[in-house]
Design a protein around this motif. Structure first.
Motif, short mmCIF file in Angstrom:
data_model
loop_
_atom_site.label_atom_id
_atom_site.label_comp_id
_atom_site.label_asym_id
_atom_site.label_seq_id
_atom_site.Cartn_x
_atom_site.Cartn_y
_atom_site.Cartn_z
N GLY A 240 17.84 17.48 7.18
CA GLY A 240 18.77 16.78 8.05
C GLY A 240 18.73 15.27 7.89
O GLY A 240 17.77 14.70 7.38
N ARG A 241 19.80 14.62 8.38
CA ARG A 241 19.96 13.18 8.15
C ARG A 241 19.07 12.31 9.03
O ARG A 241 19.00 11.10 8.81
N LYS A 242 18.37 12.87 10.00
CA LYS A 242 17.42 12.05 10.76
C LYS A 242 16.09 11.90 10.04
O LYS A 242 15.19 11.21 10.51
N THR A 243 15.95 12.54 8.89
CA THR A 243 14.80 12.30 8.01
C THR A 243 14.99 10.95 7.32
O THR A 243 16.08 10.66 6.82
N LEU A 244 13.95 10.14 7.31
CA LEU A 244 14.03 8.81 6.68
C LEU A 244 13.45 8.89 5.28
O LEU A 244 12.27 9.23 5.11
N VAL A 245 14.28 8.58 4.28
CA VAL A 245 13.84 8.57 2.88
C VAL A 245 14.26 7.23 2.28
O VAL A 245 15.45 6.95 2.15
N ASP A 246 13.29 6.41 1.89
CA ASP A 246 13.59 5.06 1.41
C ASP A 246 12.43 4.56 0.56
O ASP A 246 11.26 4.71 0.94
N ASN A 247 12.75 3.99 -0.59
CA ASN A 247 11.73 3.46 -1.51
C ASN A 247 10.78 4.56 -1.97
O ASN A 247 9.62 4.65 -1.55
N VAL A 248 11.30 5.40 -2.86
CA VAL A 248 10.54 6.52 -3.41
C VAL A 248 10.70 6.52 -4.92
O VAL A 248 11.81 6.36 -5.44
N GLU B 266 0.84 -1.20 0.00
CA GLU B 266 0.00 0.00 0.00
C GLU B 266 0.88 1.26 0.00
O GLU B 266 1.02 1.95 1.01
N PRO B 267 1.49 1.56 -1.15
CA PRO B 267 2.28 2.78 -1.21
C PRO B 267 1.37 4.01 -1.15
O PRO B 267 0.19 3.95 -1.47
N LEU C 126 9.57 9.43 4.68
CA LEU C 126 9.06 9.30 3.32
C LEU C 126 9.48 7.93 2.81
O LEU C 126 10.58 7.73 2.33
N THR C 127 8.59 6.95 2.95
CA THR C 127 8.91 5.60 2.53
C THR C 127 7.74 4.99 1.76
O THR C 127 6.57 5.23 2.08
N HIS D 189 17.14 3.63 -2.20
CA HIS D 189 16.11 3.09 -3.09
C HIS D 189 15.25 4.20 -3.70
O HIS D 189 14.07 4.33 -3.42
N LEU D 190 15.89 5.00 -4.55
CA LEU D 190 15.22 6.09 -5.26
C LEU D 190 15.09 5.75 -6.73
O LEU D 190 16.02 5.22 -7.34
#
Length: 407
Positions: free
Chosen positions: A224-232, A126-127, A195-196, A253-254
């Protein structure tokens, strides 16, 4: 060969990444995807034909304005960003449930301001989808604005924490003396949220070619690096698919698919780490400014301002518009797999470049080249192939010869 690649990979990242909690996953292959098909991270949540996908009708319309308190958008509704800037501000958190669809039109743009957060945690099945409000078959790049994150990280602009995001986004906060849409500060460990498993489709508006003012598919300003960005996945962006201005956010995973301008654009001292990325072009979509896989500047004037743009990208597969069996002549505005210029010290390792007409890599200017000569920047363990004009890599005019052969 596999042992050699692994050895160099680990040696390099002992130097540049171990201080950041071993962000990079050791691999024994180049490019974004392991040859073992069971490890294909693109399966299950991506969409390679978003123009013909049928999405549910809008139930809730948001016509600009501020989100000033914690808010949740739920998957049983379909939201419309209706031709206006929507600011998540006042330290509020906007949570978007897995499976939610958000449609956009005109300049409809979601802006996450400093101190605020977006928690968009989709799942494999469910993206979360941001897409055009046009119907199936009628969508095109630039149908709406995009996602903009403005953080408290460090950049190299002289304005410090008053630097303004592009696109006319900055605006006064009534009664506070603050301005939303500004970015920058001193906290590279800042968090703008999560943002995953998110898709962003048909966004990206070049608002003014004269002033280079634009809204990209996703833009990270001093994040900042504590933001989670994965599978976008960003698909059919009307400008860059991803652009980073300063900050230190790390990403994994961009996917940049069928965009108009650059796939991965970095500026103003961006120093994050990115692993596993795909840039995939279609022959028709390119921009008059020359469309590249990577484009990277220290800043617009090529100054020595610090921090220097020094992000590290590993395991990227960059596929240009030329490929076996193509039936459409590629747009003449396509450029290079990677254009590193204006004193940037961007590093790219363990990656694959193919099918770009002008070159796989251009290191632009002597000043930029110095970084590659002294090891500040690295281009290593990469494959360049299928370049019609025969330049695997070169330096721009009036620079020293760069010895890279085609492969």
């Amino acid at each position: 060969m596999k042992k050699l690649i692994t050895s160099v990979f680990l040696t390099m990242f002992t130097l540049v990444a171990f201080s950041q909690n071993n962000f990079f996953t050791p691999t024994n292959y180049r490019g974004a995807i392991d040859s073992d098909s069971t490890k294909d991270w693109t399966k299950g949540w991506t969409n390679w034909d978003p123009n013909n996908t049928i999405y549910s009708d809008v139930t809730d319309t948001i016509s600009g304005g501020d989100i000033t308190s914690n808010t949740t958008w739920t998957k049983n509704k379909v939201y419309l960003l209706n031709d206006g800037y929507v600011y998540v501000t006042n330290n509020a958190t906007l949570t978007i449930e897995a499976g939610t669809v958000i449609r956009g039109t005109g300049k409809g743009t979601l802006i996450i301001c400093r101190g605020a957060k977006l928690i968009a945690r989709g799942t494999l099945s469910e993206p979360i989808v941001f897409t055009s409000n046009n119907g199936a078959g009628l969508r095109a790049p630039g149908n709406w604005g995009g996602l903009v994150f403005t953080g408290k990280g460090i950049h190299n602009l002289p304005q410090g924490d008053t630097a303004a995001a592009e696109g006319g986004i900055a605006k006064p906060v009534v009664g506070s003396g603050l301005i939303d849409g500004r970015h920058g500060g001193t906290d590279d460990n800042d968090s703008s949220g999560v943002l995953t498993y998110v898709r962003v489709e048909f966004a990206g508006i070049p608002l003014s070619t004269a002033s280079n003012s634009e809204i990209n598919g996703i833009t990270f300003y001093s994040v900042g690096r504590k933001t989670l960005v994965d599978n976008v996945q960003v698909s059919y962006s009307g400008d860059d698919s991803y652009e980073w201005f300063g900050g230190a956010v790390n990403c994994k995973h961009l996917i940049a698919y069928a965009g108009i301008d650059d796939d991965f654009d970095s500026d103003n001292g961006y120093k994050g780490l990115v692993q596993f990325g795909i840039g995939l072009r279609i022959p028709q979509n390119a921009d008059q400014s020359s469309s590249n896989g990577f484009e990277s500047d220290n800043d617009a004037s090529g100054s020595s301002n610090l921090p220097r743009t020094s992000a590290v990208f590993s395991n990227i597969t960059m596929v240009g518009p030329y490929f076996t069996g193509q039936t459409v002549t590629p747009n003449t505005n396509f450029g290079r797999g990677a254009h590193i210029r204006r004193n940037s010290a961007l590093s790219i390792v363990n990656s694959i470049f193919q099918g770009y007409p002008v070159a796989g890599l251009i290191i632009d200017s002597r000043k930029t080249n110095v970084g590659f000569q002294n090891g500040t920047a690295v281009f290593k363990n990469n494959v360049i192939a299928g370049i019609p004009l025969g330049y695997a890599g070169r330096l721009a005019t009036n620079s020293d010869t760069l010895a890279l052969t085609t492969s």
